[in-house]
Scaffold this active site. Structure first.
Site, PDB file in Angstrom:
ATOM      1  CG  HIS A 145      59.365  85.326  -6.685  1.00 51.29           C
ATOM      2  ND1 HIS A 145      60.277  85.611  -5.967  1.00 51.29           N
ATOM      3  CD2 HIS A 145      58.352  84.365  -6.320  1.00 51.29           C
ATOM      4  CE1 HIS A 145      60.102  84.672  -4.708  1.00 51.29           C
ATOM      5  NE2 HIS A 145      59.028  84.010  -4.880  1.00 51.29           N
TER       6      HIS A 145
ATOM      7  CG  HIS B 139      52.118  81.570   2.828  1.00 51.93           C
ATOM      8  ND1 HIS B 139      52.865  80.499   3.387  1.00 51.93           N
ATOM      9  CD2 HIS B 139      52.564  81.652   1.868  1.00 51.93           C
ATOM     10  CE1 HIS B 139      53.860  79.994   2.446  1.00 51.93           C
ATOM     11  NE2 HIS B 139      53.691  80.860   1.500  1.00 51.93           N
TER      12      HIS B 139
ATOM     13  CB  CYS C 112      51.076  80.756   7.869  1.00 49.36           C
ATOM     14  SG  CYS C 112      52.610  80.602   7.015  1.00 49.36           S
TER      15      CYS C 112
ATOM     16  CG  HIS D 230      62.698  82.294  -6.483  1.00 52.20           C
ATOM     17  ND1 HIS D 230      61.395  82.245  -7.164  1.00 52.20           N
ATOM     18  CD2 HIS D 230      62.444  81.305  -5.432  1.00 52.20           C
ATOM     19  CE1 HIS D 230      60.483  81.561  -6.497  1.00 52.20           C
ATOM     20  NE2 HIS D 230      61.224  80.875  -5.343  1.00 52.20           N
TER      21      HIS D 230
ATOM     22  CB  CYS E  31      50.850  76.892   7.114  1.00 49.17           C
ATOM     23  SG  CYS E  31      50.644  78.068   5.371  1.00 49.17           S
TER      24      CYS E  31
ATOM     25  CE  LYS F 253      56.639  78.874  -5.747  1.00 44.05           C
ATOM     26  NZ  LYS F 253      58.073  78.995  -4.715  1.00 44.05           N
TER      27      LYS F 253
ATOM     28  CB  CYS G 234      54.383  76.504   4.897  1.00 43.86           C
ATOM     29  SG  CYS G 234      54.387  78.204   4.924  1.00 43.86           S
TER      30      CYS G 234
ATOM     31  CE  LYS H 188      59.079  85.295   1.862  1.00 45.81           C
ATOM     32  NZ  LYS H 188      58.492  84.584   0.557  1.00 45.81           N
TER      33      LYS H 188
END
Length: 501
Positions: free
Chosen positions: A17, A145, A142, A20, A125, A294, A128, A291
Site C-alpha cells: 500500500h 492496531h 495494541c 510501503h 497482539c 494491511k 503484529c 494509519k
C-alpha cells in the site's frame, strides 16, 4: 567503498500500500543522492515471508503457503517499477541462502550463551505477531492496531537483551544523530535508561512455516532474527561482508523503530558486529487520521493508482513535499495535485520551457560562457542566492531531510521566477536590449539546470527530461558536475511536466 540503503524487509501477508511505497520512495531518494554524490550505493529491499500469521492467512485464502508468499512477494517486487525505483537486491526470507544464513547466525548466538530455552508469558497482539510490555500498551490495546491483546504463555527461546543494554546506551550517547529525526533517538535512550530489559522471545513453537531452530525441531526462528538479518543476507549477496552493515542506512517507519533501534543493534553487538550507520525514521501517512495498514482495509491506498494520476514523479514529490519525516500526514489527492501543479508544472517546468524558447528563438540555442564576465548586479545577486539554496539542498540530503530539500528548491524557483518576470526577456523586440535578454536567459538557464540536478533524486524523470534539453544525462552527472556559469546549449523547448487534471 560500497554503501547500502535499505527499505524495511516488508511483511508479505497482504498487498503493498501507500505506506510501503513511502518507505521505498524515501529509501530511493537517499540512494539516488548517494550515487549523485559519487558513492557506489546499493539499494536493498525484500519480503519477510515466514510466521504463523502468513500460514493462517494462506489457509484462510485456501492457498498453498508457498504459492501465497510467492504471489505476495511478487506484488512487492512489482510495486517499485511504477514508482521509478530499481532495487539492486530483493531478498526473500524463504530463499535457501537466507535460511542457511539464519541457521548459522542462530548457532553463533547459541554458542555464545546469548540464547537459552525458557518460557514467556505476556500480552500478545496476533496482528503484529509480537508480545508487548504493559508500558507499551494503551490499556489492553495494541499501540499499532488498536486491537485488544491476548495473554499467552508458551515455551520459547530467549535472547539476553539486557546483556547489551548498557553498551547500546553508551553508543547512542556517544553518537547523537545516528537515528534521525533526533527525537526518535531520544525516545530509545529514555527506554534504555528506564531499567532492565526483558529477555527477547526469538522463537515460536507450533509453527512449521519458518526457519527451523537447528538445535530444536519444535521451534522456528522468529522475525527478530529471521527478517532483520535479511539485511546482511542481501549485503553478502553483493560480495559484501557482514561488517558492511556499518556502511548501511536503514529507512523505516516509526512503528518498527524499536525493532531496528533496540533489538537489531543488540543482536549485532552479541555477534561483535558494527552497528548501522544511520536509521532514517519516518512517520505515517493516514486516511482520516487512521494509519494506513494491511490490517485496516478502509485505509488501503494503491500507490499505482496515485502514480497514474499524479505521475510517478508527482507522487514522489508530493509525498516528501507535504510533510517532514517527523510528522504524520493525511492523504489528500486534491492537496497532492495542487502541490504538484504549483511546484513542478508552474514554477519549474513552465520556467524551463519559457526560458529555453527564448534561447532557441533569439540565440540559436547557444549562449557562451563569456556572458558570465559582464553580468549585471541583479544577475550576480541571484546567482549568489542560488548557490546558497543549492548548498542548503545538499545539506538537507546529507541530513536525510527531503522535505527541507523541496523547501530550498521551491524558494530558489520562486526567486528565479520573480527575476525572470521582472526582467521580461520576452520583450527583446519591444525595448529590452539584447545584452539584457542574453544575460537574463543565461542566468536562468544555469539555475534551472542546477535545480534539475538537485531535484533528480526526488523527481528523476522530470529532471532527466530537463537535462536532456541541455545535452546532459544523469547517468554521467555528479552533484558538482556543472558550474553556475557554464555555457548554455539548448536543443529545444518542450513541456516537461503536464498539469495534473
Amino acid at each position: 567503498m560500497t554503501t547500502f540503503t535499505t527499505t524495511p524487509i516488508f511483511y508479505a501477508n497482504g498487498e503493498p500500500h501507500l505506506g510501503h511505497a513511502y518507505s521505498g520512495i524515501l529509501a530511493d531518494i537517499c540512494h539516488r543522492y548517494q550515487r549523485l554524490a559519487g558513492h557506489n550505493d546499493v539499494l536493498i529491499t525484500g519480503t519477510d515471508e515466514h510466521g504463523k500469521k502468513i500460514a493462517s492467512t494462506a489457509e484462510a485464502h485456501h492457498t498453498d503457503i508457498r504459492e501465497f508468499v510467492d504471489q505476495k512477494s511478487a506484488a512487492f517486487s512489482a510495486l517499485w517499477r511504477p514508482l521509478v525505483i530499481e532495487p539492486d537486491v530483493f531478498v526473500r526470507t524463504t530463499d535457501t541462502y537466507h535460511k542457511a544464513h539464519i541457521t548459522e547466525v542462530w548457532s553463533r548466538l547459541l554458542a555464545k550463551g546469548d540464547i537459552y530455552l525458557g518460557a514467556y508469558s505476556g500480552e500478545y497482539c496476533v496482528a503484529c505477531e509480537q508480545y508487548y510490555s504493559e508500558r507499551d500498551l494503551n490499556g489492553r490495546q495494541c499501540p499499532v492496531h488498536g486491537r485488544e491483546v491476548e495473554t499467552i504463555s508458551e515455551p520459547t527461546y530467549l535472547f539476553k537483551l539486557e546483556h547489551y543494554r548498557q553498551s547500546l546506551l553508551a553508543y547512542y550517547h556517544a553518537n547523537p544523530g545516528v537515528i534521525t529525526p533526533l527525537h526518535y533517538q531520544e525516545a530509545i535512550i529514555e527506554q534504555l535508561e528506564a531499567g532492565p530489559l526483558e529477555d527477547l522471545s526469538v522463537s515460536r513453537i507450533n509453527n512449521n512455516w519458518g526457519v527451523e531452530v537447528p538445535n530444536d525441531q519444535e521451534h522456528t526462528v522468529y522475525v527478530w532474527i529471521d527478517a532483520l538479518f535479511g539485511y546482511i543476507t542481501a549485503i553478502t549477496s553483493q560480495d559484501g561482508s557482514e561488517q558492511d552493515i556499518a556502511n548501511t542506512v536503514h529507512v523505516l517507519g516509526k512503528d518498527i523503530l524499536k525493532f531496528h533501534a533496540l533489538y537489531w543493534p543488540c543482536l549485532l553487538l552479541a555477534l561483535e558486529l558494527p552497528l548501522p550507520r544511520k536509521l532514517v525514521v519516518h512517520s505515517w501517512w493516514t486516511i482520516e487520521g487512521e494509519k494506513i495498514s494491511k490490517s485496516n482495509p478502509d485505509t488501503i491506498v494503491n500507490p499505482e493508482v496515485f502514480a497514474k494520476r499524479l505521475t510517478a514523479d508527482g507522487l514522489r514529490y508530493a509525498l516528501v513535499r507535504q510533510k517532514p519525516l517527523s510528522r504524520d500526514g493525511n492523504v489528500s489527492l486534491s492537496e497532492f495535485i495542487e502541490t504538484v501543479n504549483a511546484d513542478l508544472a508552474n514554477s519549474f517546468a513552465n520556467l524551463v520551457k519559457r526560458n529555453n524558447t527564448l534561447i532557441t528563438q533569439y540565440f540559436a540555442g547557444h549562449i557562451s560562457q563569456d556572458n558570465a564576465i559582464a553580468l549585471d548586479d541583479e544577475c550576480l545577486l541571484l546567482l549568489s542566492s542560488a548557490e546558497e539554496y543549492i548548498q542548503q539542498a545538499a545539506t538537507a540530503y546529507q541530513s536525510f531531510s527531503p522535505f527541507e530539500v523541496t523547501l530550498a528548491l521551491k524558494q530558489l524557483l520562486d526567486e528565479t521566477n520573480g527575476f525572470f518576470h521582472h526582467r521580461s526577456p520576452w520583450l527583446m523586440n519591444k525595448g529590452k536590449g539584447s545584452q539584457h535578454v542574453r544575460q537574463t536567459c543565461f542566468v536562468v538557464a544555469n539555475i534551472v539546470r542546477q535545480i534539475a540536478i538537485a531535484i533528480s533524486p526526488i523527481t528523476p524523470i522530470l529532471a532527466q527530461s530537463v537535462l536532456s534539453e541541455f545535452g546532459l544525462s544523469l547517468k554521467t552527472l555528479k552533484w558538482e558536475s556543472v558550474a553556475f556559469t557554464d555555457e548554455v546549449n539548448v536543443t529545444g523547448a518542450k513541456s516537461h511536466f503536464q498539469r495534473v487534471k
